[in-house]
Design an enzyme around this catalytic site. Sequence first.
Site, PDB file in Angstrom:
ATOM      1  N   ALA A 218      -9.354  25.483  -0.231  1.00 58.84           N
ATOM      2  CA  ALA A 218     -10.125  24.440   0.450  1.00 58.84           C
ATOM      3  C   ALA A 218     -11.487  24.292  -0.222  1.00 58.84           C
ATOM      4  O   ALA A 218     -11.722  24.871  -1.284  1.00 58.84           O
ATOM      5  CB  ALA A 218     -10.283  24.804   1.926  1.00 58.84           C
ATOM      6  N   ASN A 219     -12.365  23.496   0.355  1.00 57.08           N
ATOM      7  CA  ASN A 219     -13.740  23.400  -0.147  1.00 57.08           C
ATOM      8  C   ASN A 219     -14.680  23.213   1.036  1.00 57.08           C
ATOM      9  O   ASN A 219     -14.236  23.119   2.185  1.00 57.08           O
ATOM     10  CB  ASN A 219     -13.851  22.263  -1.173  1.00 57.08           C
TER      11      ASN A 219
END
Length: 225
Positions: free
Chosen positions: A33-34
Amino acid sequence: IESAFGTGPLSDRRIVVTSGPTHEPIDPVRYIANRSSGAQGAAIARALADLGAEVVFVTGPAEVSPPAGVEVVRVDTAEQMRNAVHEALPADAGIFCAAVADWRVTNASGQKVKKSPDGLPRLEFAENPDILAEISGLGSDRPSLVVGFAAETENVLENATAKRRRKGCDWLVANDVSAGTGIMGGTENKVTLITEDGPEDWPRMGKDAVARRLADRIAMTLSGD
Ligand code: CTP
Ligand code: CA
């Protein structure tokens, strides 16, 4: 706040907005993810709806809830986001706020990966489709206004100007998200809008204010000013 759908300078306009991060699975319990919260994308979707636009809000798993008064399409991965955007066309404008994962894991496991004395797991990657570049390159289905975002941590103006050209979008909203600015995950933003006329520095302001100013600009442009 009620949607102004049907009235306002963007009534009769359909606008696709992407927002939030994407999640790329490693196994059934893990993903890549980020740090995108989805706050700026949600604010832009709300501002466009407030001006009367019909908004299709294609969102990854964001921290921030989608605004009222928009059609919400929830996705996890970049590929799902890409498909949802294509399904939402035709549209008058496409605003690509999402922090799309650049890579997906091609050897994701169907079962939870276990620790093993035989060694560490190895992930293999493929590049995800570039949704903004794809939509910018469409022929008759291309929205008449395509807006990209670029979160940079160095050489912001230079990188963003090159990115606008490479992607083929009309406008690029660039910001500096390096540690210390407090922008990633914060409530404020400091952006530079890059159009065919060059860069335009906007002062640091709340993400809601950036959204309203951008929505006003979009309304002006779509009405032919
Ligand atoms: N974008 C997209 N699909 C992708 C990657 C990016 O639609 N697979 C869009 C983003 O929503 C954003 C713009 O492209 O509007 C720029 O994203 P960014 O990550 O800054 O650009 P990249 O081309 O991925 O370059 P970088 O190597 O700097 O990450
Ligand atoms: Ca990227």
